[in-house]
Design a protein around this motif. Structure first.
Motif, PDB file in Angstrom:
ATOM      1  N   ARG A 252       0.848  -1.196   0.000  1.00 29.62           N
ATOM      2  CA  ARG A 252       0.000   0.000   0.000  1.00 29.62           C
ATOM      3  C   ARG A 252       0.877   1.236   0.000  1.00 29.62           C
ATOM      4  O   ARG A 252       2.070   1.174   0.269  1.00 29.62           O
ATOM      5  N   ILE A 253       0.242   2.373  -0.336  1.00 28.15           N
ATOM      6  CA  ILE A 253       0.972   3.635  -0.301  1.00 28.15           C
ATOM      7  C   ILE A 253       0.898   4.210   1.107  1.00 28.15           C
ATOM      8  O   ILE A 253      -0.180   4.326   1.684  1.00 28.15           O
ATOM      9  N   LEU A 254       2.063   4.536   1.666  1.00 27.37           N
ATOM     10  CA  LEU A 254       2.165   5.019   3.046  1.00 27.37           C
ATOM     11  C   LEU A 254       3.051   6.259   3.110  1.00 27.37           C
ATOM     12  O   LEU A 254       3.922   6.435   2.262  1.00 27.37           O
ATOM     13  N   PRO A 255       2.878   7.077   4.154  1.00 28.54           N
ATOM     14  CA  PRO A 255       3.840   8.166   4.357  1.00 28.54           C
ATOM     15  C   PRO A 255       5.135   7.619   4.968  1.00 28.54           C
ATOM     16  O   PRO A 255       5.076   6.715   5.806  1.00 28.54           O
TER      17      PRO A 255
ATOM     18  N   GLN B  28      21.889  10.560  -6.091  1.00 29.81           N
ATOM     19  CA  GLN B  28      23.268  11.036  -6.162  1.00 29.81           C
ATOM     20  C   GLN B  28      24.214  10.096  -5.442  1.00 29.81           C
ATOM     21  O   GLN B  28      25.298  10.480  -5.028  1.00 29.81           O
ATOM     22  N   GLY B  29      23.758   8.871  -5.264  1.00 28.53           N
ATOM     23  CA  GLY B  29      24.661   7.873  -4.693  1.00 28.53           C
ATOM     24  C   GLY B  29      24.519   7.669  -3.205  1.00 28.53           C
ATOM     25  O   GLY B  29      25.006   6.689  -2.670  1.00 28.53           O
ATOM     26  N   GLU B  30      23.811   8.590  -2.505  1.00 25.57           N
ATOM     27  CA  GLU B  30      23.663   8.385  -1.065  1.00 25.57           C
ATOM     28  C   GLU B  30      22.444   7.524  -0.779  1.00 25.57           C
ATOM     29  O   GLU B  30      21.391   7.704  -1.402  1.00 25.57           O
ATOM     30  N   LYS B  31      22.608   6.576   0.149  1.00 26.41           N
ATOM     31  CA  LYS B  31      21.481   5.742   0.535  1.00 26.41           C
ATOM     32  C   LYS B  31      20.792   6.385   1.730  1.00 26.41           C
ATOM     33  O   LYS B  31      21.338   6.445   2.819  1.00 26.41           O
ATOM     34  N   LEU B  32      19.557   6.899   1.482  1.00 26.18           N
ATOM     35  CA  LEU B  32      18.787   7.486   2.571  1.00 26.18           C
ATOM     36  C   LEU B  32      18.023   6.377   3.276  1.00 26.18           C
ATOM     37  O   LEU B  32      17.578   5.422   2.649  1.00 26.18           O
ATOM     38  N   ARG B  33      17.841   6.553   4.582  1.00 26.85           N
ATOM     39  CA  ARG B  33      17.036   5.598   5.345  1.00 26.85           C
ATOM     40  C   ARG B  33      15.553   5.965   5.200  1.00 26.85           C
ATOM     41  O   ARG B  33      15.204   7.137   5.058  1.00 26.85           O
ATOM     42  N   VAL B  34      14.711   4.937   5.239  1.00 27.37           N
ATOM     43  CA  VAL B  34      13.264   5.143   5.058  1.00 27.37           C
ATOM     44  C   VAL B  34      12.527   4.568   6.265  1.00 27.37           C
ATOM     45  O   VAL B  34      12.724   3.407   6.608  1.00 27.37           O
ATOM     46  N   LYS B  35      11.721   5.374   6.939  1.00 26.30           N
ATOM     47  CA  LYS B  35      10.892   4.852   8.040  1.00 26.30           C
ATOM     48  C   LYS B  35       9.423   5.056   7.688  1.00 26.30           C
ATOM     49  O   LYS B  35       8.983   6.173   7.397  1.00 26.30           O
ATOM     50  N   ALA B  36       8.665   3.966   7.689  1.00 28.26           N
ATOM     51  CA  ALA B  36       7.264   4.034   7.263  1.00 28.26           C
ATOM     52  C   ALA B  36       6.318   4.243   8.443  1.00 28.26           C
ATOM     53  O   ALA B  36       6.595   3.810   9.560  1.00 28.26           O
ATOM     54  N   PHE B  37       5.210   4.920   8.187  1.00 26.26           N
ATOM     55  CA  PHE B  37       4.172   5.134   9.200  1.00 26.26           C
ATOM     56  C   PHE B  37       2.812   4.776   8.607  1.00 26.26           C
ATOM     57  O   PHE B  37       2.574   4.979   7.411  1.00 26.26           O
ATOM     58  N   ILE B  38       1.920   4.261   9.456  1.00 21.17           N
ATOM     59  CA  ILE B  38       0.577   3.913   8.991  1.00 21.17           C
ATOM     60  C   ILE B  38      -0.356   5.085   9.274  1.00 21.17           C
ATOM     61  O   ILE B  38      -0.434   5.558  10.407  1.00 21.17           O
TER      62      ILE B  38
END
Lengths: 400, 113
Positions: A291-294, A366-376
Protein backbone atom coordinates in the motif's frame (compact mmCIF):
# COMPACT_ATOMS: atom_id res chain seq x y z
CA UNK A 1 -12.88 -15.16 -14.70
CA UNK A 2 -15.84 -13.14 -13.56
CA UNK A 3 -16.99 -10.39 -15.78
CA UNK A 4 -20.10 -9.14 -14.07
CA UNK A 5 -20.30 -7.59 -10.65
CA UNK A 6 -21.52 -10.75 -8.98
CA UNK A 7 -19.41 -13.01 -6.82
CA UNK A 8 -19.09 -16.43 -8.30
CA UNK A 9 -21.50 -18.74 -6.55
CA UNK A 10 -19.41 -21.82 -6.93
CA UNK A 11 -16.86 -20.46 -4.46
CA UNK A 12 -19.38 -20.08 -1.66
CA UNK A 13 -19.67 -23.34 0.22
CA UNK A 14 -23.31 -24.21 0.64
CA UNK A 15 -24.29 -24.96 4.19
CA UNK A 16 -27.77 -26.10 4.90
CA UNK A 17 -29.92 -23.95 7.16
CA UNK A 18 -27.39 -21.18 7.36
CA UNK A 19 -27.06 -17.79 5.84
CA UNK A 20 -23.82 -15.95 5.34
CA UNK A 21 -23.97 -12.50 6.76
CA UNK A 22 -20.50 -11.65 5.79
CA UNK A 23 -18.82 -11.83 2.44
CA UNK A 24 -15.08 -12.30 2.27
CA UNK A 25 -13.27 -9.07 1.63
CA UNK A 26 -9.72 -8.38 0.71
CA UNK A 27 -7.42 -7.98 3.66
CA UNK A 28 -4.16 -6.15 4.03
CA UNK A 29 -1.15 -7.89 5.43
CA UNK A 30 -0.33 -5.52 8.26
CA UNK A 31 1.45 -7.44 10.97
CA UNK A 32 -0.64 -7.07 14.09
CA UNK A 33 1.59 -8.77 16.65
CA UNK A 34 3.94 -5.82 17.04
CA UNK A 35 2.74 -2.26 17.40
CA UNK A 36 3.14 -0.31 14.17
CA UNK A 37 3.86 3.36 14.13
CA UNK A 38 0.90 5.51 13.22
CA UNK A 39 0.85 9.05 11.91
CA UNK A 40 -0.19 11.84 14.23
CA UNK A 41 -3.87 12.70 14.26
CA UNK A 42 -3.04 16.34 14.91
CA UNK A 43 -2.34 18.64 12.02
CA UNK A 44 1.11 20.10 11.47
CA UNK A 45 1.62 23.44 13.27
CA UNK A 46 1.29 25.48 10.10
CA UNK A 47 -1.78 23.53 8.96
CA UNK A 48 -3.73 23.96 12.20
CA UNK A 49 -6.74 26.26 12.00
CA UNK A 50 -8.70 27.32 8.94
CA UNK A 51 -6.82 27.47 5.67
CA UNK A 52 -7.10 27.32 1.91
CA UNK A 53 -4.54 26.55 -0.78
CA UNK A 54 -4.29 26.49 -4.55
CA UNK A 55 -3.86 22.86 -5.57
CA UNK A 56 -0.85 22.59 -7.89
CA UNK A 57 -0.51 20.51 -11.07
CA UNK A 58 -4.17 19.78 -11.67
CA UNK A 59 -5.97 20.14 -14.98
CA UNK A 60 -9.56 19.75 -16.13
CA UNK A 61 -11.19 18.12 -19.13
CA UNK A 62 -14.75 19.02 -19.95
CA UNK A 63 -16.92 16.17 -21.22
CA UNK A 64 -20.17 17.14 -22.81
CA UNK A 65 -22.82 15.22 -24.75
CA UNK A 66 -25.73 12.85 -24.29
CA UNK A 67 -23.52 9.76 -23.84
CA UNK A 68 -21.18 11.29 -21.23
CA UNK A 69 -22.51 9.40 -18.20
CA UNK A 70 -22.49 6.05 -19.99
CA UNK A 71 -19.06 6.73 -21.46
CA UNK A 72 -17.42 7.63 -18.13
CA UNK A 73 -19.22 4.79 -16.36
CA UNK A 74 -17.34 2.34 -18.58
CA UNK A 75 -13.98 3.95 -17.80
CA UNK A 76 -13.86 4.70 -14.07
CA UNK A 77 -13.95 2.81 -10.78
CA UNK A 78 -16.74 4.86 -9.19
CA UNK A 79 -20.45 4.91 -10.00
CA UNK A 80 -21.49 7.66 -12.43
CA UNK A 81 -25.28 7.33 -11.93
CA UNK A 82 -24.81 8.61 -8.37
CA UNK A 83 -23.70 12.00 -9.73
CA UNK A 84 -25.43 11.96 -13.11
CA UNK A 85 -28.01 14.54 -12.11
CA UNK A 86 -25.49 16.94 -10.64
CA UNK A 87 -24.33 17.85 -7.16
CA UNK A 88 -21.00 17.04 -5.56
CA UNK A 89 -18.22 15.38 -7.47
CA UNK A 90 -16.37 12.21 -6.44
CA UNK A 91 -12.99 10.55 -6.49
CA UNK A 92 -12.25 7.78 -9.01
CA UNK A 93 -9.50 6.01 -10.92
CA UNK A 94 -9.08 5.21 -14.59
CA UNK A 95 -7.70 1.69 -15.00
CA UNK A 96 -6.26 -0.16 -17.98
CA UNK A 97 -7.77 -3.50 -19.08
CA UNK A 98 -5.43 -5.51 -16.85
CA UNK A 99 -6.59 -3.54 -13.84
CA UNK A 100 -3.71 -1.14 -13.19
CA UNK A 101 -4.13 2.54 -12.40
CA UNK A 102 -3.71 4.90 -15.35
CA UNK A 103 -4.77 8.15 -13.65
CA UNK A 104 -6.33 9.35 -10.42
CA UNK A 105 -9.15 11.82 -10.88
CA UNK A 106 -12.08 13.69 -9.46
CA UNK A 107 -15.23 13.78 -11.58
CA UNK A 108 -17.18 16.98 -10.93
CA UNK A 109 -20.65 17.57 -12.38
CA UNK A 110 -20.64 21.03 -13.91
CA UNK A 111 -23.80 22.18 -12.21
CA UNK A 112 -25.30 24.39 -14.85
CA UNK A 113 -28.15 25.83 -12.79
CA UNK A 114 -31.66 25.54 -14.14
CA UNK A 115 -30.55 24.03 -17.43
CA UNK A 116 -29.28 20.94 -15.62
CA UNK A 117 -29.50 17.97 -16.22
CA UNK A 118 -27.34 18.57 -19.18
CA UNK A 119 -24.67 15.96 -18.93
CA UNK A 120 -21.55 18.05 -18.57
CA UNK A 121 -18.72 16.87 -16.36
CA UNK A 122 -15.28 18.10 -15.47
CA UNK A 123 -12.66 15.39 -15.15
CA UNK A 124 -9.93 16.65 -12.86
CA UNK A 125 -6.55 15.01 -13.25
CA UNK A 126 -2.82 15.65 -13.26
CA UNK A 127 -2.19 18.57 -15.65
CA UNK A 128 1.13 17.11 -16.82
CA UNK A 129 -0.52 14.16 -18.58
CA UNK A 130 -3.59 15.81 -20.13
CA UNK A 131 -2.63 14.64 -23.68
CA UNK A 132 -2.34 11.02 -22.49
CA UNK A 133 -5.71 11.19 -20.77
CA UNK A 134 -7.35 12.59 -23.90
CA UNK A 135 -5.72 9.81 -25.91
CA UNK A 136 -6.93 7.17 -23.44
CA UNK A 137 -10.49 8.52 -23.63
CA UNK A 138 -10.52 8.91 -27.41
CA UNK A 139 -9.55 5.27 -27.81
CA UNK A 140 -12.91 4.28 -26.33
CA UNK A 141 -14.99 7.09 -27.81
CA UNK A 142 -16.00 5.42 -31.12
CA UNK A 143 -19.45 6.79 -31.94
CA UNK A 144 -20.33 8.02 -28.44
CA UNK A 145 -21.81 11.49 -28.40
CA UNK A 146 -19.18 13.01 -26.11
CA UNK A 147 -17.05 16.07 -26.74
CA UNK A 148 -13.77 16.35 -24.85
CA UNK A 149 -12.21 19.77 -24.31
CA UNK A 150 -9.20 20.81 -22.25
CA UNK A 151 -10.53 23.59 -20.00
CA UNK A 152 -7.60 23.68 -17.56
CA UNK A 153 -6.87 27.35 -18.24
CA UNK A 154 -10.35 28.45 -17.15
CA UNK A 155 -10.32 27.00 -13.64
CA UNK A 156 -8.28 26.77 -10.45
CA UNK A 157 -8.74 23.94 -7.96
CA UNK A 158 -8.68 24.87 -4.26
CA UNK A 159 -8.50 22.91 -1.04
CA UNK A 160 -10.19 24.47 2.02
CA UNK A 161 -9.92 22.90 5.46
CA UNK A 162 -10.53 23.67 9.11
CA UNK A 163 -13.29 23.39 11.69
CA UNK A 164 -15.57 25.86 9.97
CA UNK A 165 -15.86 24.19 6.58
CA UNK A 166 -19.20 22.60 7.40
CA UNK A 167 -20.74 26.05 7.42
CA UNK A 168 -19.39 26.72 3.93
CA UNK A 169 -20.69 23.69 2.12
CA UNK A 170 -24.40 23.98 1.37
CA UNK A 171 -25.28 26.13 4.35
CA UNK A 172 -28.93 26.96 4.91
CA UNK A 173 -29.74 30.55 4.26
CA UNK A 174 -32.67 31.53 6.41
CA UNK A 175 -34.50 34.44 4.76
CA UNK A 176 -35.10 36.26 8.03
CA UNK A 177 -32.56 35.23 10.68
CA UNK A 178 -34.46 37.00 13.50
CA UNK A 179 -37.63 35.01 12.91
CA UNK A 180 -38.04 32.29 15.51
CA UNK A 181 -40.24 30.10 13.39
CA UNK A 182 -40.66 29.78 9.66
CA UNK A 183 -44.20 29.49 8.37
CA UNK A 184 -44.89 26.05 6.99
CA UNK A 185 -43.88 25.62 3.40
CA UNK A 186 -41.29 28.38 3.57
CA UNK A 187 -38.46 27.93 1.17
CA UNK A 188 -35.06 27.89 2.78
CA UNK A 189 -32.40 28.76 0.29
CA UNK A 190 -29.22 26.82 0.34
CA UNK A 191 -26.00 28.54 -0.47
CA UNK A 192 -22.67 27.12 -1.42
CA UNK A 193 -19.23 28.65 -1.82
CA UNK A 194 -18.69 26.93 -5.15
CA UNK A 195 -20.94 25.60 -7.89
CA UNK A 196 -18.45 22.87 -8.72
CA UNK A 197 -16.60 20.76 -6.18
CA UNK A 198 -17.04 18.25 -3.39
CA UNK A 199 -16.01 17.21 0.06
CA UNK A 200 -12.65 15.58 -0.44
CA UNK A 201 -13.25 12.25 1.32
CA UNK A 202 -9.91 10.60 0.61
CA UNK A 203 -8.80 11.38 4.16
CA UNK A 204 -11.59 12.21 6.65
CA UNK A 205 -10.36 15.72 7.45
CA UNK A 206 -9.04 16.62 4.01
CA UNK A 207 -11.65 19.38 3.62
CA UNK A 208 -13.40 20.82 0.61
CA UNK A 209 -12.25 20.69 -2.97
CA UNK A 210 -13.47 23.63 -5.00
CA UNK A 211 -13.33 24.22 -8.72
CA UNK A 212 -13.48 27.98 -9.22
CA UNK A 213 -13.06 30.23 -12.25
CA UNK A 214 -9.37 31.02 -12.58
CA UNK A 215 -9.54 34.65 -11.38
CA UNK A 216 -11.72 34.01 -8.31
CA UNK A 217 -10.60 33.21 -4.78
CA UNK A 218 -12.82 31.23 -2.40
CA UNK A 219 -15.12 33.54 -0.44
CA UNK A 220 -14.36 32.34 3.06
CA UNK A 221 -14.66 34.00 6.50
CA UNK A 222 -11.70 35.99 7.85
CA UNK A 223 -10.56 33.12 10.01
CA UNK A 224 -9.32 31.37 6.87
CA UNK A 225 -5.85 32.24 5.62
CA UNK A 226 -4.19 31.25 2.37
CA UNK A 227 -1.13 29.01 2.47
CA UNK A 228 1.35 28.44 -0.37
CA UNK A 229 0.62 25.50 -2.71
CA UNK A 230 3.52 23.46 -1.36
CA UNK A 231 1.62 23.14 1.94
CA UNK A 232 -1.02 21.15 0.05
CA UNK A 233 1.64 18.66 -1.01
CA UNK A 234 3.14 18.50 2.49
CA UNK A 235 -0.26 17.97 4.10
CA UNK A 236 -1.09 15.29 1.57
CA UNK A 237 2.12 13.40 2.38
CA UNK A 238 1.69 13.75 6.16
CA UNK A 239 -1.76 12.16 5.97
CA UNK A 240 -0.84 9.56 3.36
CA UNK A 241 -2.97 10.85 0.49
CA UNK A 242 -1.42 10.00 -2.89
CA UNK A 243 -2.16 12.15 -5.95
CA UNK A 244 -0.83 12.66 -9.46
CA UNK A 245 1.80 11.11 -11.68
CA UNK A 246 4.52 10.67 -9.05
CA UNK A 247 2.32 8.56 -6.78
CA UNK A 248 0.54 6.77 -9.63
CA UNK A 249 3.08 5.96 -12.37
CA UNK A 250 0.84 5.15 -15.34
CA UNK A 251 -0.13 1.49 -15.65
CA UNK A 252 1.89 0.24 -12.67
CA UNK A 253 0.04 0.26 -9.35
CA UNK A 254 -3.15 -1.64 -8.59
CA UNK A 255 -6.10 0.38 -7.28
CA UNK A 256 -6.26 -1.39 -3.92
CA UNK A 257 -2.51 -0.96 -3.40
CA UNK A 258 -3.05 2.71 -4.12
CA UNK A 259 -5.67 2.97 -1.34
CA UNK A 260 -8.52 3.82 -3.72
CA UNK A 261 -10.71 1.55 -1.57
CA UNK A 262 -9.76 3.35 1.67
CA UNK A 263 -10.21 6.73 -0.04
CA UNK A 264 -13.71 6.02 -1.35
CA UNK A 265 -12.74 5.87 -5.00
CA UNK A 266 -14.19 2.46 -5.88
CA UNK A 267 -17.79 1.32 -6.07
CA UNK A 268 -17.66 -2.46 -5.72
CA UNK A 269 -21.30 -2.87 -6.71
CA UNK A 270 -21.23 -1.24 -10.10
CA UNK A 271 -21.15 -3.23 -13.32
CA UNK A 272 -18.42 -3.63 -15.90
CA UNK A 273 -15.75 -1.02 -16.40
CA UNK A 274 -12.25 -1.27 -17.75
CA UNK A 275 -10.09 -3.14 -15.26
CA UNK A 276 -12.99 -4.28 -13.11
CA UNK A 277 -12.28 -7.96 -13.38
CA UNK A 278 -9.05 -7.99 -11.37
CA UNK A 279 -10.12 -5.23 -8.96
CA UNK A 280 -13.30 -7.04 -8.06
CA UNK A 281 -11.66 -10.42 -7.69
CA UNK A 282 -8.89 -9.04 -5.49
CA UNK A 283 -11.47 -7.35 -3.30
CA UNK A 284 -13.35 -10.56 -2.67
CA UNK A 285 -10.69 -13.20 -2.64
CA UNK A 286 -7.30 -11.58 -2.58
CA UNK A 287 -4.86 -10.04 -0.21
CA UNK A 288 -3.37 -6.60 -0.66
CA UNK A 289 0.31 -6.94 0.15
CA UNK A 290 1.43 -3.43 -0.70
CA UNK A 291 0.00 0.00 0.00
CA UNK A 292 0.97 3.64 -0.30
CA UNK A 293 2.16 5.02 3.05
CA UNK A 294 3.84 8.17 4.36
CA UNK A 295 7.53 7.73 5.13
CA UNK A 296 10.25 9.81 6.71
CA UNK A 297 13.65 10.01 5.06
CA UNK A 298 16.76 10.40 7.23
CA UNK A 299 20.49 9.90 7.02
CA UNK A 300 22.48 6.94 8.15
CA UNK A 301 23.65 7.38 11.72
CA UNK A 302 20.63 9.46 12.76
CA UNK A 303 18.24 7.88 15.24
CA UNK A 304 15.20 6.08 13.86
CA UNK A 305 12.19 8.44 13.88
CA UNK A 306 9.35 7.38 16.18
CA UNK A 307 6.86 9.95 14.90
CA UNK A 308 6.43 11.29 11.39
CA UNK A 309 8.10 14.66 11.89
CA UNK A 310 8.30 17.21 9.11
CA UNK A 311 11.49 19.27 9.07
CA UNK A 312 10.90 22.40 7.00
CA UNK A 313 14.62 23.25 7.13
CA UNK A 314 15.53 20.02 5.50
CA UNK A 315 16.72 20.41 1.91
CA UNK A 316 18.85 17.36 1.15
CA UNK A 317 18.58 15.85 -2.36
CA UNK A 318 15.47 13.68 -2.60
CA UNK A 319 15.10 10.41 -4.46
CA UNK A 320 13.44 10.83 -7.87
CA UNK A 321 9.89 9.42 -8.14
CA UNK A 322 9.75 5.64 -8.72
CA UNK A 323 13.15 5.13 -7.01
CA UNK A 324 13.34 1.63 -5.62
CA UNK A 325 13.27 1.03 -1.88
CA UNK A 326 15.33 -1.95 -0.76
CA UNK A 327 16.30 -3.66 2.46
CA UNK A 328 19.90 -2.88 3.41
CA UNK A 329 22.35 -5.68 2.68
CA UNK A 330 19.65 -7.92 1.30
CA UNK A 331 19.67 -8.95 -2.32
CA UNK A 332 16.51 -9.50 -4.29
CA UNK A 333 13.61 -7.53 -5.56
CA UNK A 334 12.85 -4.05 -4.26
CA UNK A 335 10.26 -3.89 -1.49
CA UNK A 336 8.72 -0.63 -2.65
CA UNK A 337 9.11 2.61 -4.50
CA UNK A 338 9.05 6.33 -3.75
CA UNK A 339 6.29 8.68 -4.92
CA UNK A 340 5.88 12.35 -4.05
CA UNK A 341 8.58 13.70 -1.72
CA UNK A 342 9.14 17.07 -0.03
CA UNK A 343 11.67 18.19 2.59
CA UNK A 344 12.28 15.03 4.64
CA UNK A 345 8.98 13.24 4.01
CA UNK A 346 7.57 11.22 1.13
CA UNK A 347 4.87 8.83 0.04
CA UNK A 348 5.98 5.33 -0.82
CA UNK A 349 4.38 2.16 -2.13
CA UNK A 350 5.66 -0.46 0.30
CA UNK A 351 5.19 -4.13 1.08
CA UNK A 352 3.15 -4.14 4.27
CA UNK A 353 4.95 -7.03 5.91
CA UNK A 354 8.25 -5.14 6.07
CA UNK A 355 7.09 -1.71 7.13
CA UNK A 356 8.41 -2.19 10.66
CA UNK A 357 11.85 -2.82 9.26
CA UNK A 358 14.37 -0.14 10.22
CA UNK A 359 16.79 -1.07 7.46
CA UNK A 360 14.88 0.27 4.47
CA UNK A 361 16.95 2.41 2.14
CA UNK A 362 16.49 4.39 -1.04
CA UNK A 363 19.08 5.99 -3.31
CA UNK A 364 18.71 9.76 -3.41
CA UNK A 365 19.76 9.85 -7.05
CA UNK A 366 23.27 11.04 -6.16
CA UNK A 367 24.66 7.87 -4.69
CA UNK A 368 23.66 8.38 -1.06
CA UNK A 369 21.48 5.74 0.53
CA UNK A 370 18.79 7.49 2.57
CA UNK A 371 17.04 5.60 5.34
CA UNK A 372 13.26 5.14 5.06
CA UNK A 373 10.89 4.85 8.04
CA UNK A 374 7.26 4.03 7.26
CA UNK A 375 4.17 5.13 9.20
CA UNK A 376 0.58 3.91 8.99
CA UNK A 377 -1.99 6.70 8.50
CA UNK A 378 -4.09 6.90 11.66
CA UNK A 379 -7.31 7.11 9.61
CA UNK A 380 -6.86 3.71 7.97
CA UNK A 381 -9.44 1.10 8.92
CA UNK A 382 -8.08 -0.80 11.90
CA UNK A 383 -7.48 -4.51 11.62
CA UNK A 384 -8.32 -6.19 14.91
CA UNK A 385 -5.86 -8.64 16.37
CA UNK A 386 -6.42 -12.27 15.56
CA UNK A 387 -8.93 -11.84 12.79
CA UNK A 388 -6.51 -10.96 10.11
CA UNK A 389 -5.88 -13.01 7.00
CA UNK A 390 -7.77 -16.09 8.05
CA UNK A 391 -11.13 -14.47 8.55
CA UNK A 392 -13.92 -16.90 7.83
CA UNK A 393 -17.46 -15.95 6.94
CA UNK A 394 -19.63 -15.99 10.03
CA UNK A 395 -22.64 -18.21 10.04
CA UNK A 396 -25.98 -17.64 11.61
CA UNK A 397 -28.19 -20.64 11.91
CA UNK A 398 -31.68 -20.10 10.70
CA UNK A 399 -34.35 -22.63 11.45
CA UNK A 400 -36.47 -23.12 8.38
CA UNK B 1 -11.28 -7.01 -44.96
CA UNK B 2 -13.08 -10.26 -44.73
CA UNK B 3 -15.31 -11.86 -42.20
CA UNK B 4 -16.03 -15.54 -42.15
CA UNK B 5 -19.46 -16.77 -41.17
CA UNK B 6 -19.25 -20.31 -39.82
CA UNK B 7 -21.71 -23.04 -40.75
CA UNK B 8 -23.06 -23.08 -37.21
CA UNK B 9 -23.86 -19.35 -37.44
CA UNK B 10 -25.51 -19.88 -40.84
CA UNK B 11 -27.61 -22.68 -39.43
CA UNK B 12 -28.74 -20.62 -36.44
CA UNK B 13 -29.61 -17.57 -38.55
CA UNK B 14 -31.63 -19.74 -40.91
CA UNK B 15 -33.37 -21.26 -37.92
CA UNK B 16 -34.26 -17.79 -36.61
CA UNK B 17 -35.60 -16.77 -40.02
CA UNK B 18 -37.70 -19.88 -40.12
CA UNK B 19 -39.08 -19.30 -36.65
CA UNK B 20 -39.91 -15.71 -37.38
CA UNK B 21 -41.13 -16.50 -40.87
CA UNK B 22 -39.00 -13.69 -42.19
CA UNK B 23 -36.37 -14.42 -44.78
CA UNK B 24 -35.18 -10.81 -44.69
CA UNK B 25 -33.30 -11.15 -41.41
CA UNK B 26 -29.70 -10.08 -41.09
CA UNK B 27 -27.35 -10.13 -38.13
CA UNK B 28 -25.85 -6.76 -37.25
CA UNK B 29 -22.59 -6.80 -35.31
CA UNK B 30 -21.46 -3.60 -33.64
CA UNK B 31 -18.40 -2.84 -31.55
CA UNK B 32 -18.82 -0.20 -28.87
CA UNK B 33 -16.85 0.81 -25.81
CA UNK B 34 -17.84 -1.01 -22.65
CA UNK B 35 -17.24 -4.15 -20.65
CA UNK B 36 -14.28 -4.89 -18.42
CA UNK B 37 -11.77 -4.94 -21.28
CA UNK B 38 -12.81 -1.70 -22.94
CA UNK B 39 -14.66 -2.87 -26.02
CA UNK B 40 -17.77 -4.93 -26.37
CA UNK B 41 -19.60 -6.77 -29.15
CA UNK B 42 -23.27 -6.14 -29.68
CA UNK B 43 -25.51 -8.39 -31.75
CA UNK B 44 -28.83 -7.32 -33.27
CA UNK B 45 -31.26 -8.78 -35.72
CA UNK B 46 -32.26 -6.34 -38.42
CA UNK B 47 -34.22 -6.19 -41.64
CA UNK B 48 -31.77 -6.67 -44.46
CA UNK B 49 -33.40 -3.91 -46.49
CA UNK B 50 -32.59 -1.23 -43.91
CA UNK B 51 -28.84 -0.94 -44.46
CA UNK B 52 -27.11 2.33 -43.76
CA UNK B 53 -24.54 4.05 -45.95
CA UNK B 54 -21.41 2.86 -44.18
CA UNK B 55 -22.62 -0.73 -43.78
CA UNK B 56 -20.67 -3.63 -45.20
CA UNK B 57 -22.59 -6.85 -45.83
CA UNK B 58 -21.06 -10.31 -45.67
CA UNK B 59 -22.89 -13.31 -47.02
CA UNK B 60 -22.63 -17.06 -46.69
CA UNK B 61 -25.22 -19.41 -48.14
CA UNK B 62 -27.79 -16.63 -48.33
CA UNK B 63 -27.30 -15.53 -44.73
CA UNK B 64 -26.29 -11.90 -44.18
CA UNK B 65 -24.07 -10.34 -41.52
CA UNK B 66 -23.93 -6.53 -41.44
CA UNK B 67 -21.06 -4.55 -39.95
CA UNK B 68 -20.61 -0.78 -40.01
CA UNK B 69 -17.26 0.67 -41.00
CA UNK B 70 -16.08 1.69 -37.51
CA UNK B 71 -16.82 -1.76 -36.12
CA UNK B 72 -15.33 -3.51 -39.14
CA UNK B 73 -11.95 -1.94 -38.44
CA UNK B 74 -11.96 -3.78 -35.12
CA UNK B 75 -13.28 -7.18 -36.17
CA UNK B 76 -11.90 -7.68 -39.68
CA UNK B 77 -10.46 -11.13 -40.20
CA UNK B 78 -12.64 -12.64 -37.45
CA UNK B 79 -15.07 -15.50 -37.58
CA UNK B 80 -18.74 -15.10 -36.75
CA UNK B 81 -19.71 -18.21 -34.89
CA UNK B 82 -22.65 -19.53 -32.91
CA UNK B 83 -21.64 -21.30 -29.71
CA UNK B 84 -23.65 -23.50 -27.44
CA UNK B 85 -22.07 -23.71 -24.02
CA UNK B 86 -23.15 -24.01 -20.41
CA UNK B 87 -22.76 -20.25 -19.93
CA UNK B 88 -25.31 -19.73 -22.71
CA UNK B 89 -25.83 -20.03 -26.42
CA UNK B 90 -24.87 -17.01 -28.41
CA UNK B 91 -23.43 -15.59 -31.55
CA UNK B 92 -19.77 -14.89 -31.03
CA UNK B 93 -16.96 -13.07 -32.76
CA UNK B 94 -14.03 -15.45 -32.50
CA UNK B 95 -10.38 -15.43 -33.55
CA UNK B 96 -10.39 -11.64 -33.79
CA UNK B 97 -6.88 -10.64 -34.98
CA UNK B 98 -7.36 -7.16 -33.45
CA UNK B 99 -8.18 -8.44 -29.95
CA UNK B 100 -5.29 -8.61 -27.49
CA UNK B 101 -7.25 -10.32 -24.73
CA UNK B 102 -10.82 -10.92 -23.75
CA UNK B 103 -12.94 -11.52 -20.71
CA UNK B 104 -14.30 -14.87 -19.60
CA UNK B 105 -17.68 -14.55 -21.23
CA UNK B 106 -16.21 -13.53 -24.61
CA UNK B 107 -18.24 -10.35 -24.92
CA UNK B 108 -15.61 -7.80 -23.94
CA UNK B 109 -12.13 -7.50 -25.43
CA UNK B 110 -9.04 -5.35 -25.44
CA UNK B 111 -7.71 -3.98 -28.68
CA UNK B 112 -4.09 -4.31 -29.84
CA UNK B 113 -2.41 -0.93 -30.14
Amino acid sequence: MECSARPSLSRTPLIRNSIYHKVLRSVSTIPTSEPSLHTNEKEDKIHQGDHYVKIPDRGLLELYGSDTVKFLQGLITNDMPSISSGGDGFYAAFLNPVGRVMFDSFIHPKNLGTSFPQPTFLVECDSRIIPEIIKHMKKYLLRSNVKITDVSSFYQIWNVWGNKINNLWWRNQVPNPSATKLHSGALVLKENIAEIGCRDKRYPNMGLRLVLPVDIKPTVPNSFTELPSKEYIIRRILHGVPEGIHDFPQGEALPLQSNFDYMGGIDFRKGCYIGQELTFRTYHTGITRKRILPVQLYHEGESVPTTLELDRNSNFPLPPPSSNITVLNRKGRPVGSIGTSYHNIALALLKLDIIQNNDLVVDNGQGEKLRVKAFIPNWWPKVEDGKDTEEKPKETAVVI
Amino acid sequence: MHIEITDRAVKQLKYISEQEKNSNNALRITVDSGGCHGFQYFYDLMESNSFKEDDVVFENDGVKVVVDEISLGMIKGSKIDYTEELIGSQFQVSDNPQAASGCGCGISFEIKV
